[in-house]
Design a protein around this motif. Structure first.
Motif, PDB file in Angstrom:
ATOM      1  N   LYS A 128      -4.232  93.407 -25.807  1.00  0.00           N
ATOM      2  CA  LYS A 128      -4.530  92.186 -25.052  1.00  0.00           C
ATOM      3  C   LYS A 128      -3.572  91.050 -25.413  1.00  0.00           C
ATOM      4  O   LYS A 128      -3.605  89.988 -24.799  1.00  0.00           O
ATOM      5  N   GLN A 129      -2.728  91.279 -26.432  1.00  0.00           N
ATOM      6  CA  GLN A 129      -1.820  90.243 -26.922  1.00  0.00           C
ATOM      7  C   GLN A 129      -0.507  90.260 -26.138  1.00  0.00           C
ATOM      8  O   GLN A 129      -0.052  91.312 -25.681  1.00  0.00           O
ATOM      9  N   ASP A 130       0.117  89.086 -26.013  1.00  0.00           N
ATOM     10  CA  ASP A 130       1.436  89.004 -25.389  1.00  0.00           C
ATOM     11  C   ASP A 130       2.539  89.482 -26.318  1.00  0.00           C
ATOM     12  O   ASP A 130       3.563  89.991 -25.873  1.00  0.00           O
ATOM     13  N   THR A 131       2.298  89.271 -27.613  1.00  0.00           N
ATOM     14  CA  THR A 131       3.261  89.726 -28.621  1.00  0.00           C
ATOM     15  C   THR A 131       2.627  90.886 -29.384  1.00  0.00           C
ATOM     16  O   THR A 131       1.564  90.730 -29.982  1.00  0.00           O
ATOM     17  N   VAL A 132       3.285  92.033 -29.346  1.00  0.00           N
ATOM     18  CA  VAL A 132       2.705  93.249 -29.913  1.00  0.00           C
ATOM     19  C   VAL A 132       3.586  93.747 -31.049  1.00  0.00           C
ATOM     20  O   VAL A 132       4.807  93.888 -30.898  1.00  0.00           O
ATOM     21  N   THR A 133       2.956  93.996 -32.179  1.00  0.00           N
ATOM     22  CA  THR A 133       3.667  94.558 -33.333  1.00  0.00           C
ATOM     23  C   THR A 133       3.457  96.066 -33.347  1.00  0.00           C
ATOM     24  O   THR A 133       2.323  96.547 -33.270  1.00  0.00           O
ATOM     25  N   ILE A 134       4.550  96.815 -33.425  1.00  0.00           N
ATOM     26  CA  ILE A 134       4.452  98.272 -33.392  1.00  0.00           C
ATOM     27  C   ILE A 134       5.113  98.872 -34.615  1.00  0.00           C
ATOM     28  O   ILE A 134       6.041  98.300 -35.208  1.00  0.00           O
ATOM     29  N   ALA A 135       4.629 100.029 -34.995  1.00  0.00           N
ATOM     30  CA  ALA A 135       5.148 100.711 -36.181  1.00  0.00           C
ATOM     31  C   ALA A 135       6.463 101.419 -35.855  1.00  0.00           C
ATOM     32  O   ALA A 135       6.653 101.907 -34.736  1.00  0.00           O
ATOM     33  N   PRO A 136       7.367 101.479 -36.805  1.00  0.00           N
ATOM     34  CA  PRO A 136       8.611 102.223 -36.580  1.00  0.00           C
ATOM     35  C   PRO A 136       8.337 103.718 -36.495  1.00  0.00           C
ATOM     36  O   PRO A 136       7.329 104.204 -37.004  1.00  0.00           O
ATOM     37  N   LEU A 137       9.221 104.430 -35.870  1.00  0.00           N
ATOM     38  CA  LEU A 137       9.076 105.881 -35.751  1.00  0.00           C
ATOM     39  C   LEU A 137       9.217 106.535 -37.120  1.00  0.00           C
ATOM     40  O   LEU A 137      10.128 106.230 -37.884  1.00  0.00           O
ATOM     41  N   GLN A 138       8.304 107.458 -37.395  1.00  0.00           N
ATOM     42  CA  GLN A 138       8.354 108.204 -38.650  1.00  0.00           C
ATOM     43  C   GLN A 138       9.104 109.522 -38.497  1.00  0.00           C
ATOM     44  O   GLN A 138       9.570 110.092 -39.473  1.00  0.00           O
ATOM     45  N   HIS A 139       9.186 110.008 -37.285  1.00  0.00           N
ATOM     46  CA  HIS A 139       9.856 111.285 -37.011  1.00  0.00           C
ATOM     47  C   HIS A 139      10.928 111.053 -35.956  1.00  0.00           C
ATOM     48  O   HIS A 139      10.612 110.640 -34.826  1.00  0.00           O
TER      49      HIS A 139
END
Length: 469
Positions: free
Chosen positions: A421-432
């Protein structure tokens, strides 16, 4: 071993097996492929938000004169959330590469379908195993439009040209001629490299006719004219001028020409060890073919073919060095140069062997020597596969589950972004990260172009990649 080699029942199954070992991993990896953060999302959101025509015009004027490529960039189904497209496209490229080469082999040789299959399989295997980058060859959609697609179309163009000259009626010949012109307009509009390639090939064909047949071939003149007109629209576009002046060495002939030949020479040394195995197989196959198996396109002066190949192949690097002015060649360019280096090498090798046989009565080697070389080449095959970078990389990405985990991570990432629901989204880096598929991810800098494009695509203000602790 000698008795085994004398029996040929094993040859076709062996090539089928080698082809499957080589291409099945490419097909399997395709099902784990995703859009690249580099460019793919940029073109998709622009086509969706601004329209295909406006976006194409913008890129033509601001960055690249590749008029057809600019269209293809923006009609990729990703703008309508067609993620499936990136799993299908690599398989299409693989199949059409095989199809185009199979058709070209049929133009050059009068042999059975089984032999055409084996020749094509050998070329595809030699190409895949030594591609500079599988990811930038088959899997990155944006780049594929400008390199592997035009190389496939160029192979088909050579087949179409043969139809122009072999058609029994003028109507059919003219129809094939028009189709060849359409292909040329399209190929040139995909990449500047093919301005050099098509201009060089058609010019060489025309000059050969003049020198040795005392004939001005008006059909070739027409096609060369189409090439030159098409080239004007790509090379003189506003976008090409912008790109050329983005680097101080862009437009520097003194830098570009020597670098083109030097780069080709260095790469040729790198390619040669594996190619020697295929050269032995080829010489053995040629030794067992009667003269009627070779069609007229293989009966030219050998020196002319070698001269065109040795001069034209390095010049394929020239548009990059001249246009961009950097000395590190992108691997996608090397992929395509290698393709034409490979096909040109075996074409000229065939021409030379046939010329020696028919004009000098000479064979390349005695049967006993060829048999000894064949034994060595057969023993070298498993070793070549065991140490081949591309084969090891593909099998590792599949057997370790890296490709499958990569697919799962990105699928979950897309779902998380959409559901947030946020305009700014924090995402995890790829592990694979599978080296066979992966090109680039978004950065930890929200102002980076890849971040901004992917944010726009998903309708977010910003995407932030967590920094690894």
């Amino acid at each position: 071993m000698s008795d085994f080699l004398s029996k040929r029942f094993w040859i076709l199954p062996a090539w089928v097996l080698l082809l499957l070992i080589t291409v099945v991993p490419i097909i399997a990896l395709s099902f784990y492929n995703h859009p690249s953060a580099a460019d793919d999302f940029c073109f998709a959101y622009m086509a969706r938000d601004y329209g295909i025509w406006w976006s194409t015009k913008f890129y033509y004027e601001q960055w690249s004169g590749r008029y057809l490529a600019n269209v293809l960039f923006h009609v990729t189904p990703l703008f309508a959330n067609g993620f499936w497209y990136f799993k299908v496209l690599p398989i299409v490229y693989l199949l059409t590469t095989f199809w185009s080469l199979y058709a070209l082999v049929g133009v050059l040789f009068r042999v059975s379908p089984a032999h055409k299959f084996m020749i094509t399989a050998a070329l595809v295997i030699a190409y895949v195993l030594q591609m500079a980058s599988l990811a930038e060859g088959f899997y990155w959609a944006t780049v594929s439009y400008t390199y592997i697609l035009p190389q496939i179309l160029t192979t088909f163009l050579l087949v179409i040209l043969s139809k122009v000259y072999e058609s029994r009626s003028s109507t059919a010949a003219n129809a094939w001629l028009v189709l060849a012109a359409v292909f040329i307009v399209g190929i040139v509009g995909l990449c500047e490299m093919f301005v050099i390639l098509l201009g060089g090939l058609l010019g060489s064909f025309l000059l050969y006719q003049l020198l040795f047949n005392r004939k001005l071939d008006l059909r070739l003149v027409f096609l060369l004219g189409i090439t030159l007109v098409s080239s004007y629209f790509i090379l003189q576009s506003p976008g090409s001028k912008v790109r050329q002046h983005a680097n101080p060495l862009g437009g520097n002939l003194v830098f570009s020409l020597p670098m083109s030949f030097r780069t080709t020479a260095e790469l040729a040394l790198h390619w040669m060890p594996l190619l020697l195995i295929f050269v032995v197989f080829w010489l053995v196959w040629l030794a067992h073919r009667e003269d009627r198996a070779f069609r007229s396109y293989l009966r030219i002066r050998p020196w002319a073919g070698w001269l065109v190949w040795a001069g034209l192949t390095p010049l394929l690097f020239f548009p990059y060095f001249y246009g961009v002015g950097m000395d590190e060649v992108p691997v996608r360019i090397t992929n395509t140069v290698y393709y034409f280096y490979l096909t040109g090498l075996f074409y000229n090798l065939t021409v030379s062997v046939l010329w020696l046989r028919e004009t000098k009565g000479l064979e390349v080697a005695q049967p006993a020597i060829l048999k000894a070389l064949l034994v060595l080449a057969l023993l070298a095959v498993p070793v070549a596969y065991a140490f081949n970078k591309n084969f090891r990389m593909m099998t590792r990405d599949l057997t370790t589950g890296t490709a499958a985990q990569y697919d799962r991570e990105l699928t979950e990432r897309y779902a998380y972004i959409r559901q947030s629901k946020q305009d700014t989204v924090t995402i995890a880096p790829l592990q694979h990260v599978p080296a066979s598929l992966f090109t680039e991810d978004i950065k930890d800098n929200t102002t980076h172009l890849w971040n901004k494009c992917e944010s726009q695509f998903f309708g977010k203000k910003a995407l932030i990649l967590q920094t690894k602790e």
